[in-house]
Design a protein around this motif. Sequence first.
Motif, mmCIF file in Angstrom:
data_model
loop_
_atom_site.group_PDB
_atom_site.id
_atom_site.type_symbol
_atom_site.label_atom_id
_atom_site.label_comp_id
_atom_site.label_asym_id
_atom_site.label_seq_id
_atom_site.Cartn_x
_atom_site.Cartn_y
_atom_site.Cartn_z
ATOM 1 N N GLN A 42 0.679 -1.009 -0.064
ATOM 2 C CA GLN A 42 -0.092 -0.389 0.056
ATOM 3 C C GLN A 42 0.729 1.070 0.374
ATOM 4 N N GLU A 43 2.012 1.568 0.765
ATOM 5 C CA GLU A 43 2.920 2.432 1.018
ATOM 6 C C GLU A 43 3.330 2.700 -0.103
ATOM 7 N N THR A 44 3.856 1.606 -1.350
ATOM 8 C CA THR A 44 4.183 1.863 -2.618
ATOM 9 C C THR A 44 4.016 2.196 -3.783
ATOM 10 N N LEU A 45 2.508 1.988 -3.861
ATOM 11 C CA LEU A 45 1.053 2.536 -4.197
ATOM 12 C C LEU A 45 0.693 4.147 -4.020
ATOM 13 N N ASN A 46 0.897 4.342 -2.380
ATOM 14 C CA ASN A 46 1.102 5.687 -2.192
ATOM 15 C C ASN A 46 1.835 6.414 -3.041
ATOM 16 N N ALA A 47 3.195 6.133 -2.535
ATOM 17 C CA ALA A 47 4.648 6.497 -3.423
ATOM 18 C C ALA A 47 4.036 6.595 -4.734
ATOM 19 N N TYR A 48 4.005 6.039 -5.415
ATOM 20 C CA TYR A 48 3.628 5.741 -6.987
ATOM 21 C C TYR A 48 2.175 6.831 -6.998
ATOM 22 N N VAL A 49 1.842 7.190 -6.515
ATOM 23 C CA VAL A 49 0.872 7.915 -7.106
ATOM 24 C C VAL A 49 0.967 9.508 -6.406
ATOM 25 N N ASP A 50 2.050 9.879 -5.444
ATOM 26 C CA ASP A 50 2.648 10.460 -5.430
ATOM 27 C C ASP A 50 3.433 11.392 -6.291
ATOM 28 N N GLY A 51 4.057 10.087 -7.151
ATOM 29 C CA GLY A 51 5.399 10.298 -8.101
ATOM 30 C C GLY A 51 6.434 10.358 -6.973
ATOM 31 N N GLU A 52 6.584 9.656 -6.142
ATOM 32 C CA GLU A 52 8.079 9.577 -5.189
ATOM 33 C C GLU A 52 8.717 8.486 -5.351
ATOM 34 N N LEU A 53 8.370 7.463 -6.259
ATOM 35 C CA LEU A 53 9.269 6.716 -6.363
ATOM 36 C C LEU A 53 10.144 6.148 -7.915
ATOM 37 N N GLY A 54 11.289 5.872 -7.828
ATOM 38 C CA GLY A 54 11.743 6.442 -8.640
ATOM 39 C C GLY A 54 12.087 5.713 -9.846
ATOM 40 N N PRO A 55 12.405 5.671 -10.874
ATOM 41 C CA PRO A 55 12.129 5.205 -12.356
ATOM 42 C C PRO A 55 12.065 3.599 -12.410
ATOM 43 N N GLU A 56 13.303 3.501 -11.519
ATOM 44 C CA GLU A 56 13.754 1.425 -11.881
ATOM 45 C C GLU A 56 12.369 0.827 -10.846
ATOM 46 N N GLU A 57 11.628 1.908 -9.530
ATOM 47 C CA GLU A 57 10.996 1.138 -8.883
ATOM 48 C C GLU A 57 9.783 1.237 -9.174
ATOM 49 N N ALA A 58 9.493 2.274 -10.386
ATOM 50 C CA ALA A 58 7.887 2.917 -10.894
ATOM 51 C C ALA A 58 8.123 1.745 -11.816
ATOM 52 N N ALA A 59 8.938 1.687 -12.626
ATOM 53 C CA ALA A 59 8.355 0.281 -13.806
ATOM 54 C C ALA A 59 8.875 -0.678 -13.990
#
Length: 262
Positions: A6-23
Amino acid sequence: MTIEAQETLNAYVDGELGPEEAAELEARLTSDLDARQTLEALSRQKRLVGDALQAIDIGPADLQTERLKRRLADRLAQRTVPRPYRPSLGWLRAGAQVAAACALIAFGWWGHATVTAPVTGVPEYVSEAVGAHQVFADDPDYPVEFAGAAVDGVADWFSGKVGVPITAPDLAEYGVALVGARLLGTKEGPLAQYIYEDDKGARYSLTLAQHPKKEPIGPLTIVDYPNRSVGYWRTADVDFALVGEGGKADVQKIAMDLSSKI
């Protein structure tokens, strides 16, 4: 779904993940229906909160508060994401942030009294007048609410709000032309502000307030604030404050003449 997911999805929506994590997350979303649905819910709630914040509007009368409110709304819209499996906490958090934006707007003009460093010993309405001058007279885009013939048209309305008859003095003999006027709401009560400009672009503002019955009247007093001078005097009905950027001598001359006539 785990708390970490859930925290990872929240970070993705907030644009806080790095390129590798987002991919990596995007690759997992192609085969994880539960994660996709959760992500859609988060994104939808984020948009709703952002739209609600952006929809808050107090009109153009106070541009500085409007700019602050918009910046706050933008910041909150970027950060506000209710958690899907803790909806009550999420909506409480969103509600608190909307309330914070509303509180900033409701605070409105009162906060502007602190814009200019205070001068001790002056009446409160003088501090309000100096703050109003800095916020509005110095604004090149929207210094007044009423201009031209509209100033005469709202004279009765201004008088009714302030509680005493008031008009805009003609300062043409000093090379100063009327730009317009606005009505201010302060913790001291309504103030009428008339803004003038000389041929060099220097702005003056004359603020009028109803004189409190329990307060003494007072003669003309000249005080200096940073980058401006103020002449104020108090009569039985109206308190006046002339704020000017054209120099202390000019402010004193105009204020002396006005105080002897009004």
